[in-house]
Design an enzyme around this catalytic site. Structure first.
Site, mmCIF file in Angstrom:
data_model
loop_
_atom_site.group_PDB
_atom_site.id
_atom_site.type_symbol
_atom_site.label_atom_id
_atom_site.label_comp_id
_atom_site.label_asym_id
_atom_site.label_seq_id
_atom_site.Cartn_x
_atom_site.Cartn_y
_atom_site.Cartn_z
ATOM 1 N N GLU A 56 0.832 -1.199 0.000
ATOM 2 C CA GLU A 56 0.000 0.000 0.000
ATOM 3 C C GLU A 56 0.876 1.261 0.000
ATOM 4 O O GLU A 56 1.847 1.361 0.762
ATOM 5 C CB GLU A 56 -0.880 -0.041 1.250
ATOM 6 C CG GLU A 56 -1.794 1.150 1.440
ATOM 7 C CD GLU A 56 -2.631 1.026 2.705
ATOM 8 O OE1 GLU A 56 -3.584 1.814 2.862
ATOM 9 O OE2 GLU A 56 -2.329 0.131 3.544
ATOM 10 N N LYS A 125 -9.003 2.427 -2.330
ATOM 11 C CA LYS A 125 -9.309 1.765 -1.055
ATOM 12 C C LYS A 125 -10.735 2.104 -0.659
ATOM 13 O O LYS A 125 -11.130 3.272 -0.644
ATOM 14 C CB LYS A 125 -8.315 2.228 0.001
ATOM 15 C CG LYS A 125 -8.396 1.495 1.340
ATOM 16 C CD LYS A 125 -7.233 1.921 2.238
ATOM 17 C CE LYS A 125 -7.175 1.148 3.543
ATOM 18 N NZ LYS A 125 -5.986 1.517 4.350
ATOM 19 N N CYS A 181 -5.455 -3.122 2.058
ATOM 20 C CA CYS A 181 -5.299 -3.241 3.507
ATOM 21 C C CYS A 181 -6.607 -3.422 4.270
ATOM 22 O O CYS A 181 -7.154 -4.509 4.326
ATOM 23 C CB CYS A 181 -4.505 -2.054 4.031
ATOM 24 S SG CYS A 181 -3.762 -2.370 5.667
ATOM 25 N N SER A 375 -6.910 -56.242 6.349
ATOM 26 C CA SER A 375 -7.594 -56.999 7.401
ATOM 27 C C SER A 375 -6.958 -56.747 8.770
ATOM 28 O O SER A 375 -7.646 -56.770 9.797
ATOM 29 C CB SER A 375 -7.588 -58.496 7.077
ATOM 30 O OG SER A 375 -6.276 -59.026 7.056
#
Length: 686
Positions: A56, A125, A181, A375
């Site tokens: 950012e 944003k 963010c 088995s």
């Protein structure tokens, strides 16, 4: 699938390489920051990366406070963006770069999406934190109301808004979305709507400062969002160089896919770092295709997005594979995870058997014991079930039914194990009855000829099951089946009157490669006597065999894997067919990477070091052909009539009442055609 790329190329097989990058930031110095972005972008280009996500506001710095309102700083950001756009012309990756941009009367905190010399779009944003240490409303406008807008960047008018998807027209399934963010911290992140609209790679450009525990919070959010959205989540946080007036930074990067961590880097780095991973777009598409509620949610929320198209043009070379491929997808490499899986698998089996026995009046479990893996494990499950119900283990009726090829070792192990766990044990020699039946049929073996055909084998298998059912009638019991998921997939059982049938089966959800680890897990519990542990170890060391053809005829012990192929490879294929519906060509590509080098990667705990095989592409393809012919070509009629038994693996079961429903008269032609076209060298001369 991109068929014009070479077989070795990851992009051909539905992958896209992505990177989460963190760089040293110079505070309020866009020119220097652009240099750092370009340096990492070029490194990503050299690695064949399709999408590179940066932090950012990385062009300006996140923590520059009121400096971000200064025109010289904002002008420098725009100049830096112009440089990045020009420099990107010769770079492969789509670059997602954080920058503050002016638009209208406000400033926006943006993710700028750049590729091949143009800005594809800008995502602002949507949600701005203004609490505790955050104060973003002072500088930026919220972008959640900017859908449908355009902004001028680097000399061009480009789409602007939180409603943007970026689709690669030449890489099927690669559709990007960017959020910034805080957007992922809200109850309904923008990326949720984007995923419903088709985005498969969700990018988060983050400036999140670090406090104790916050890295775990980011990890939880990224993992959860990737899982809920059936998408890849690429997270890149700010790190070195950000202003530390009142906070600090750790440069966390991570890539998640469907809840699985693919790559991460160390935090608090000294210098640039980037996580790189190959995202499996096919897996994401298949998950969405299968999970109908995903698209039902789209119908309810009706998200509206604009799509910007671009051409990636991935290089037509072998780029390697940047993700971990488990050799044993049913068996975790991590000891703690394997122990947890074994605990859950074993208790699923025990709980299922307890419920069935209690629901039908508490009959006695009847089991044929051979001294083999299946088995043996079934007996351990039954013993625990009897303990849980407070019943004596002597109520377990076990029988060893030796035939013409039964070895003394396996018979001895079967008897010793039954006695060790406290079950009753009887021996019934089926050879006289088998000889009588073969004689009545006029089979050459009854006349002394060494003819050991499928009739010879199935007479023995059928008699064993017939005895067990009649013994159950005689003793108020039910026959507990032992066939495992791998055998059911391959149709490796005698239909109807043989081991395909029982009253209730405990192993149908457990693949062969997991059963040995379940037995080891039971050993590790510390609850068994030394004698019991010794018998179990002997079983683990015994080659898998139906013991129907005398060793003198075979020249050695009859080997199941010599006949139908290694369970290592068959279980690998089964997982990817059943869980994801992958093409055989892709499975061959993955298996060759997983199995080519026995010294590479991790092995499950307890796997003997001296017995670690390797398989090249040709070997993988040839056994894959066997699997396809058996699984799709003829084995379904056996699966359609299998008895009840619990699902264990999240990959699925093969019950016709559960995960897998298919026609008994299907065929394998489409799957074989894909495999033969992709790996022709494995079948030349066939």
């Amino acid at each position: 699938m991109i068929t014009d790329l070479p077989f070795e190329n990851v992009y051909r097989h539905g992958f896209a390489r992505v990177a989460a990058c963190t760089i040293p930031v110079a505070v309020a110095d866009p020119a220097t920051n652009a240099d750092a972005v370009l340096e990492s972008a070029r490194a990503c280009d050299a690695e064949g990366v399709a999408v590179a996500v940066f932090p950012e506001l990385c062009l300006s710095g996140y923590a520059i406070d009121d400096l971000v309102m200064q025109d010289p700083l904002l002008d420098a950001v725009e100049t830096a963006l112009e440089r990045l756009v020009l420099a990107s012309a010769d770079l492969l990756p789509v670059l997602l770069v954080g920058a503050p941009l002016r638009h209208g009367n406000r400033l926006f905190n943006c993710a700028v999406v750049i590729h091949r010399g143009r800005v594809l779009g800008v995502a602002p944003k949507a949600y701005l934190p203004t609490y505790r240490e955050f104060y973003e409303h002072r500088w930026y406008a919220r972008g959640d109301d900017q859908a449908g807008q355009y902004i001028r960047v680097a000399g061009a008018s480009v789409p602007f808004g939180p409603d943007l998807l970026f689709e690669a027209v030449d890489v099927p399934g690669l559709t990007l979305h960017a959020e910034v963010c805080e957007d992922v911290w809200v109850p309904i992140p923008p990326s949720s709507g984007a995923a419903l609209a088709g985005a498969t790679v969700l990018a988060n450009l983050s400036g999140s400062p670090i406090t104790i525990g916050r890295a775990d919070d980011r990890t939880l959010l990224s993992q959860s969002q990737s899982m809920r959205c059936l998408a890849a989540y690429v997270y890149a946080a700010a790190g070195q160089g950000e202003s530390t007036n009142d906070v600090s930074w750790d440069g966390q990067t991570m890539i998640y896919e469907g809840g699985q961590l693919l790559a991460t880097t160390e935090r608090f780095p000294d210098g640039p770092r980037h996580s790189v991973a190959d995202v499996d777009l096919d897996r994401l598409r298949q998950d969405r295709l299968r999970q109908g509620t995903f698209d039902d949610n789209r119908r309810t929320t009706a998200p509206t997005f604009r799509t910007v198209s671009f051409e990636l043009a991935p290089p037509a070379v072998d780029l390697g594979l940047r993700r971990s491929i488990d050799r044993f997808p049913f068996v975790p490499d991590d000891p703690a995870r394997l122990a947890q899986d074994c605990y859950e698998a074993f208790n699923i089996q025990v709980s299922g058997l307890v419920q069935r026995l209690q629901a039908i009046g508490g009959p006695r479990p009847v089991l044929g014991v051979s001294g083999g893996l299946d088995s043996t494990h079934a007996l351990l499950v039954i013993a625990r079930a009897m303990d849980r119900m407070g019943r004596p283990r002597s109520d377990i009726l076990t029988y060893t039914l030796p035939g013409f090829a039964t070895s003394e070792k396996t018979k001895r192990n079967a008897i010793a194990l039954a006695r060790a766990v406290g079950a009753s044990i009887e021996e019934i020699d089926i050879r006289p009855a088998a000889t009588e039946m073969l004689a009545r049929m006029g089979h050459p073996f009854a006349a002394g000829q060494p003819v050991h055909d499928v009739t010879f084998e199935n007479v023995q298998a059928g008699l064993r099951t017939d005895y067990l059912f009649r013994l159950a009638n005689q003793n108020n019991g039910i026959v507990v089946g032992t066939g495992d998921l791998s055998e059911i997939a391959l149709g490796w059982s005698t239909y109807g009157v043989g081991d395909q049938m029982s009253h209730y089966s405990v192993n149908p959800g457990v693949p062969k490669t997991l059963i040995q680890h379940l037995i080891r897990w039971v050993i590790s519990s510390g609850e068994l006597t030394d004698d019991t542990v010794g018998v179990l170890q002997s079983v683990l060391d015994t080659e898998i065999s139906p013991e129907l053809v005398p060793a003198a005829q075979e020249g050695r012990l009859q080997s199941t894997e010599d006949r139908i192929g290694p369970y290592n490879l068959h279980d690998f294929t089964l997982y990817h067919v059943l869980r994801f519906g992958f093409r055989p060509s892709k499975i061959a590509f993955l298996a060759a990477h997983a199995w080519n080098d026995p010294d590479a990667g991790a092995w499950p705990p307890g796997y003997p070091e001296g017995e670690r095989p390797a398989y090249d592409l040709v070997t993988v393809a040839r056994w894959l052909e066997v699997f396809l012919k058996r699984f799709f070509g003829f084995a379904q009629f056996k699966r359609t009539a299998i008895p009840n038994g619990p699902k264990v693996s999240p990959a699925g079961s093969l019950s016709p009442r559960g995960d897998w429903r298919a026609p008994s008269d299907g065929n394998a032609r489409a799957w074989l055609a894909d495999l033969h076209a992709a790996v022709p060298q494995a079948f030349r001369g066939d």
